[in-house]
Write a protein that holds these residues in place. Structure first.
Motif, short mmCIF file in Angstrom:
data_model
loop_
_atom_site.label_atom_id
_atom_site.label_comp_id
_atom_site.label_asym_id
_atom_site.label_seq_id
_atom_site.Cartn_x
_atom_site.Cartn_y
_atom_site.Cartn_z
N ALA A 60 0.83 -1.21 0.00
CA ALA A 60 0.00 0.00 0.00
C ALA A 60 0.86 1.25 0.00
O ALA A 60 0.66 2.16 0.78
CB ALA A 60 -0.93 -0.01 1.21
N GLU A 252 -9.23 -3.07 4.27
CA GLU A 252 -8.56 -3.33 3.01
C GLU A 252 -7.15 -2.75 2.91
O GLU A 252 -6.23 -3.43 2.47
CB GLU A 252 -9.42 -2.83 1.86
CG GLU A 252 -9.96 -1.42 2.09
CD GLU A 252 -10.89 -1.00 0.99
OE1 GLU A 252 -10.61 0.05 0.40
OE2 GLU A 252 -11.87 -1.73 0.71
N GLY A 253 -6.99 -1.52 3.32
CA GLY A 253 -5.69 -0.88 3.15
C GLY A 253 -4.58 -1.62 3.85
O GLY A 253 -3.49 -1.78 3.34
N LEU A 256 -3.84 -5.48 2.23
CA LEU A 256 -3.88 -5.58 0.78
C LEU A 256 -3.06 -6.77 0.27
O LEU A 256 -3.52 -7.52 -0.59
CB LEU A 256 -3.36 -4.28 0.17
CG LEU A 256 -3.42 -4.16 -1.33
CD1 LEU A 256 -4.83 -4.45 -1.82
CD2 LEU A 256 -3.00 -2.77 -1.76
N SER B 156 -11.17 -2.54 -7.28
CA SER B 156 -11.54 -1.47 -6.35
C SER B 156 -10.38 -1.11 -5.44
O SER B 156 -10.24 0.06 -5.08
CB SER B 156 -12.77 -1.88 -5.54
OG SER B 156 -12.44 -2.89 -4.63
N VAL B 157 -9.54 -2.05 -5.05
CA VAL B 157 -8.47 -1.74 -4.12
C VAL B 157 -7.15 -1.44 -4.83
O VAL B 157 -6.63 -0.34 -4.74
CB VAL B 157 -8.28 -2.88 -3.09
CG1 VAL B 157 -7.22 -2.48 -2.08
CG2 VAL B 157 -9.58 -3.19 -2.39
N SER B 158 -6.63 -2.40 -5.58
CA SER B 158 -5.28 -2.22 -6.13
C SER B 158 -5.24 -1.27 -7.32
O SER B 158 -4.27 -0.56 -7.52
CB SER B 158 -4.70 -3.56 -6.56
OG SER B 158 -4.52 -4.39 -5.46
N ASN B 161 -7.84 2.52 -6.24
CA ASN B 161 -7.71 3.23 -4.96
C ASN B 161 -7.14 4.63 -5.19
O ASN B 161 -6.17 4.80 -5.91
CB ASN B 161 -6.79 2.42 -4.03
CG ASN B 161 -6.69 3.05 -2.66
OD1 ASN B 161 -6.08 4.10 -2.49
ND2 ASN B 161 -7.31 2.42 -1.70
N GLY B 165 -3.57 3.42 -5.83
CA GLY B 165 -4.00 2.62 -6.98
C GLY B 165 -3.11 2.80 -8.20
O GLY B 165 -2.54 3.87 -8.41
N ASP B 180 -10.88 9.92 -7.38
CA ASP B 180 -11.46 8.93 -6.48
C ASP B 180 -12.53 8.17 -7.27
O ASP B 180 -13.72 8.46 -7.21
CB ASP B 180 -12.08 9.63 -5.26
CG ASP B 180 -12.48 8.62 -4.20
OD1 ASP B 180 -12.36 7.40 -4.46
OD2 ASP B 180 -12.91 9.04 -3.11
#
Lengths: 291, 324
Positions: A60, A252-253, A256, B156-158, B161, B165, B180
């Motif tokens: 992250a 999530e953060g 990851l 959605s996350v990697s 973000n 992201g 965003d």
């Protein structure tokens, strides 16, 4: 007659060479373009795999870290956090439902192709129309009925539902494979006095075996990846791999890398199966319509 | 327009009958003279699958119909009362339902269209021999094989973000500020993930179509002096039509039911901005516990789907028939 051709129409040696060269340059440009596009399209997968081998602090980071010391820690964490039982549930739901689908679909598609019953079209229509039924429209009754039968959070409930989910596709696919069997083969079998079961076992099965494998592969993919039923009908005991993945998303953060490792593990069986059976995949995805 | 549709339909029925007659012919005997026992013997192998499918898929739907006529909210104590068609009337006053319906249409059409265009492009690139073609094809089909839940979290996350992201990093290289994605452009974000997942499916079908093309036709076109573009539009595309139709129809069947990406990427939000019908009905049923209302919505969706599907199915059947 050997009349001399006007030289202007015939390309000179040099022009041919030039065109050949241009063609080769174009071709390698196109190849490079293809590689670049494939790489861009594949990049998210690559990133997922890379993240799975990172420490959380590397995962992250902003800007993204492309060079890091790979570690297997995250996979260890995933396996330690009880992923095993989820994978086991997925294995049962996928394996048993696929087996049931084949057992039900082979005789049905046989009846619909080689020895057609009346209203073949209607029956085929009916089967595929169930695929158009939005799952949400039936989830509540299924939930309530399962609750009353005390089979909520029970892996066999998923087995039954996944069987119903894949059966229509399997019937369509298997029918297309059966239809390719030449009728002479069947006639010869019946001339030799082979009964229905014997014909099916000795003559037909070997001929449709590749088709059956393609059908099974498609059923495995859809059952393994199914999330909606699993989310609504299971809890701790019977939850499958997609539910496990979602449970990893809570913060999530911070997690990851672990989430990525879990995603890689969860996707791996289907990805490998799909890579190995690319040809059958096309036939299967088009429900047999495309050879 | 209607006239042509009806005309086509009649033609189709004729084709179907022909097909059916051919099928009957294969078994070596006609319809007449078949005894009832023989009829049952033929039907018997079909019955287990048919009965199973009816029980597991149709029975719950009948129950849904029943629920849809009742006011039944698990959060209220006044219980379960018959209200007739009131749940249906409420749907027409529900602007969120309309929004979700619109999102369903936008997401399905957008995804199927974009995936088909991209898939066709990829298929054309792959339909020539070059070094590493097998590897490239394997790379391109992988998004379809990734578990959708994993794909959705990955995007959605990697990827999307706002702070770490990959997409924001990439657009940052050309000077576009951080976006965003999932809160500013929720539908676009979902479409990105969906198109990424479904493009390989379209690519595989179109590629199968390209490779089924008779090579002599292509050579003939080239000899006639048609360039690459002309050959594609006038020779290749008409031959691909059947494959494209099939891809669009099968893709639409699955995409219209999209749930995983919405649940994981935006949860239908912000507010209900990116909810599609499956997600909205799920919310009403499992978060609002409004079973009667959710059931009525399910029924409306089914009726709409059947209406659209009855046209779509005919197309599929035509696709299958022209093969023989």
């Amino acid at each position: 007659m050997l009349t001399p051709r006007p030289t202007s129409a015939a390309p000179t040696q040099g022009a041919i060479k030039g065109r050949e060269q241009r063609r080769r340059i174009n071709s390698s440009l196109l190849t490079s373009l293809t590689w670049i596009i494939a790489f861009l399209f594949f990049a998210p997968v690559l990133w997922l795999v890379m993240t799975a081998f990172k420490q959380e602090s590397d995962a992250a980071s902003s800007p993204p870290r492309f060079f890091f010391e790979p570690t297997l820690d995250q996979f260890q964490h995933v396996l330690d956090s009880g992923a095993g039982s989820y994978f086991g549930n997925s294995l049962i739901a996928t394996g048993v439902s696929t087996l049931l689908v084949i057992i039900l679909a082979v005789p049905a598609s046989y009846a619909l192709s080689i020895r057609p019953v009346k209203k073949t079209q209607d029956v085929l229509f009916f089967f595929i129309s169930t695929k158009m039924l939005p799952v949400v429209a039936v989830i509540m009754p299924i939930y309530v009925i399962a609750g009353q039968l005390k089979v909520l959070d029970n892996i066999w409930t998923l087995v039954v539902l996944y069987t119903a989910m894949n059966l229509p596709i399997a019937v369509w696919m298997m029918r297309s494979f059966f239809q390719e069997v030449p009728s002479e083969v069947l006639e010869a079998a019946s001339m030799d006095g082979a009964g229905l079961l014997k014909t099916l076992r000795i003559v037909l099965m070997p001929m449709v075996a590749p088709g059956m494998a393609a059908t099974a592969l498609i059923c495995v993919i859809f059952a393994w990846n199914e999330f909606f039923f699993a989310l609504n009908l299971t809890a701790g005991k019977a939850a499958t791999t997609p539910v496990f993945l979602v449970s990893q998303m809570t913060s999530e953060g911070l997690f990851l890398a672990k989430l990525s490792a879990a995603s890689v593990l969860a996707s791996l069986p289907v990805v490998i199966a799909g890579w190995m059976a690319q040809k059958q995949l096309v036939r299967g995805l088009s429900m047999g319509a495309v050879k | 327009m209607t006239a042509t549709l009806v005309g086509k339909h009649n033609l189709k029925q004729h084709e179907l009958k022909q097909q059916l007659l051919r099928d009957e012919g294969r078994s070596g005997r006609g319809n007449s003279g078949r005894s009832a026992a023989e009829g049952w013997r033929r039907r018997a192998p079909l019955l287990p699958a048919l009965i199973f499918t009816v029980l597991v898929t149709q029975l719950p739907f009948v129950v849904t119909l029943w629920y849809s006529l009742r006011s039944w909210n698990l959060l209220r104590t006044d219980g379960d009362i018959f209200v007739g068609l009131r749940n249906y009337a409420d749907i027409f006053l529900d602007s969120t339902f309309r929004g979700a319906a619109l999102n369903s249409v936008v997401i399905t059409l957008g995804c199927v269209f974009a995936a088909m265009v991209l898939g066709t492009f990829f298929a054309i690139l792959l339909d020539r021999s070059f070094k590493g073609r097998g590897v490239v094809r394997t790379m391109l089909i992988t998004p379809f094989l990734i578990m959708p839940v994993a794909g959705a979290t990955l995007w959605s996350v990697s990827m999307l973000n706002p702070s770490f992201g990959l997409v924001n990093w990439a657009i940052g290289l050309v000077g576009i500020g951080p976006v965003d994605w999932t809160s500013q452009y929720p539908v676009v974000s979902i479409l990105m993930a969906l198109v990424w997942q479904w493009t390989p499916f379209m690519m595989l079908l179109v590629l199968a179509g390209l490779q089924a093309q008779p090579k002599d036709v292509l050579e003939a076109a080239q000899i006639d002096g048609a360039g690459w573009g002309k050959t594609f539009v006038f020779v290749t595309l008409p031959q691909l039509r059947r494959y494209i139709e099939l891809g669009v129809l099968l893709g639409a069947i699955y995409v219209v039911n999209t749930f995983d990406q919405i649940y994981l990427m935006t949860a239908g939000g912000p507010g209900t901005a990116s909810a599609n019908l499956p997600f909205y009905i799920y919310q009403r049923a499992f978060l609002g516990f409004d079973i009667g209302q959710a059931a009525a919505m399910g029924v409306v969706v089914v009726i709409a789907t059947i209406f659209i599907a009855s046209f779509a199915l005919r197309l599929i059947f035509r696709s299958f028939d022209t093969k023989d």
